[in-house]
Design an enzyme around this catalytic site. Sequence first.
Site, PDB file in Angstrom:
ATOM      1  N   ARG A  28       0.824  -1.214   0.000  1.00 19.21           N
ATOM      2  CA  ARG A  28       0.000   0.000   0.000  1.00 19.21           C
ATOM      3  C   ARG A  28       0.860   1.266   0.000  1.00 19.21           C
ATOM      4  O   ARG A  28       0.446   2.309  -0.505  1.00 19.21           O
ATOM      5  CB  ARG A  28      -0.944  -0.033   1.219  1.00 19.21           C
ATOM      6  CG  ARG A  28      -2.091   0.979   1.169  1.00 19.21           C
ATOM      7  CD  ARG A  28      -3.113   0.681   2.264  1.00 19.21           C
ATOM      8  NE  ARG A  28      -4.276   1.559   2.225  1.00 19.21           N
ATOM      9  CZ  ARG A  28      -4.469   2.573   3.061  1.00 19.21           C
ATOM     10  NH1 ARG A  28      -3.576   2.848   3.998  1.00 19.21           N
ATOM     11  NH2 ARG A  28      -5.560   3.311   2.966  1.00 19.21           N
ATOM     12  N   ILE A  31      -7.700   7.399  -0.763  1.00 22.07           N
ATOM     13  CA  ILE A  31      -7.560   5.940  -0.856  1.00 22.07           C
ATOM     14  C   ILE A  31      -8.365   5.387   0.311  1.00 22.07           C
ATOM     15  O   ILE A  31      -8.306   5.908   1.424  1.00 22.07           O
ATOM     16  CB  ILE A  31      -6.066   5.515  -0.776  1.00 22.07           C
ATOM     17  CG1 ILE A  31      -5.898   3.997  -0.859  1.00 22.07           C
ATOM     18  CG2 ILE A  31      -5.388   6.013   0.486  1.00 22.07           C
ATOM     19  CD1 ILE A  31      -4.421   3.540  -0.913  1.00 22.07           C
ATOM     20  N   SER A  32      -9.173   4.361   0.056  1.00 21.95           N
ATOM     21  CA  SER A  32     -10.044   3.829   1.108  1.00 21.95           C
ATOM     22  C   SER A  32      -9.232   3.139   2.204  1.00 21.95           C
ATOM     23  O   SER A  32      -8.118   2.687   1.989  1.00 21.95           O
ATOM     24  CB  SER A  32     -11.028   2.819   0.518  1.00 21.95           C
ATOM     25  OG  SER A  32     -11.661   3.343  -0.621  1.00 21.95           O
ATOM     26  N   LYS A  33      -9.841   3.046   3.394  1.00 22.27           N
ATOM     27  CA  LYS A  33      -9.232   2.323   4.524  1.00 22.27           C
ATOM     28  C   LYS A  33      -9.013   0.869   4.139  1.00 22.27           C
ATOM     29  O   LYS A  33      -9.884   0.275   3.502  1.00 22.27           O
ATOM     30  CB  LYS A  33     -10.220   2.293   5.700  1.00 22.27           C
ATOM     31  CG  LYS A  33     -10.263   3.522   6.534  1.00 22.27           C
ATOM     32  CD  LYS A  33     -11.539   3.510   7.346  1.00 22.27           C
ATOM     33  CE  LYS A  33     -11.506   2.431   8.421  1.00 22.27           C
ATOM     34  NZ  LYS A  33     -12.113   2.886   9.676  1.00 22.27           N
TER      35      LYS A  33
END
Length: 268
Positions: A85, A111-113
């Site tokens: 990530r 950016i999503s969790k």
Amino acid sequence: MKQRPSFPARLDSVAPAAKPQTLLGATRVLTKPQTAAARHAPTPLASPTGVGLDSSAIRARMVQKLAEQGVDDAVVLDAMGRIERHRFVDSALVNQAYEDTSLPIGLGQTISKPNVVARMIALLREAPGLQGQPMGRVLEIGTGCGYQAAVLSLVAREVYSIERLRGLHDKARENLRPMRLPNVHVIFGDGMLGYPQGAPYSAIIAAAGGEAVPQAWIDQLAVGGRIVAPMQTVTGQQALVVIDKTSQGLQQSLLEAVHFVPLKSGIA
Ligand code: SAH
């Protein structure tokens, strides 16, 4: 106990602004006994820069947390453990890359969790039509920085990911290029129209929430396929919606509240 990767982490070879001290700080947790999730932590994808090996322990800790939070799909946990990530966030945010938080990726988007990414992909894999088979073609609406597309590439045969903002589309291409994921296709366009060229899809996943699920997505979904998307509910808040396309028609269920950026039409 297993041999740990040596530190200081060499994340700085991709991210010059990273502070090695903080990364070292993050390794403290690794002195604790490993859980099953960490023990089975997958090896990262081959990385041309050699960065992967150095961040794998931090990622294993993230995977362990996801498992503790209830993600119990081993295939999803494996994929989350393999995609780096930190390659997808701004160099100034690399230290937070493995925290369970959404992060800015530019142009007002995020950016999503990790937890939300894992949860949504696990939901896709639970589609009754899949019957435990790997996913075929998947459409992602909202490529953003490309992270979720990379995770999807490990659980689906082909990934089509569409982004409406040129700047982010270009960024995602750049982020994904060194990873050489031949089954990921990034497209610049308005995802509200879906992407008919790749249809029918066994799964459609949206990273942006609108007032309703566009008809184009339903039309481009295969029978037996599933859509997982954030959607505005009657109270004005967002919740995850799951839509299954069966031979008898559509089945919709509303799940937990979420916070996604808005789904917008047109390109920019
Ligand atoms: N999956 C991404 C998250 C990106 S945030 C990641 O892993 O980083 C959601 C993205 O959806 C934003 O980049 C936003 O520009 C995009 N988006 C919003 N509406 C869209 C539309 N109609 N078509 C394509 N992308 C859209």
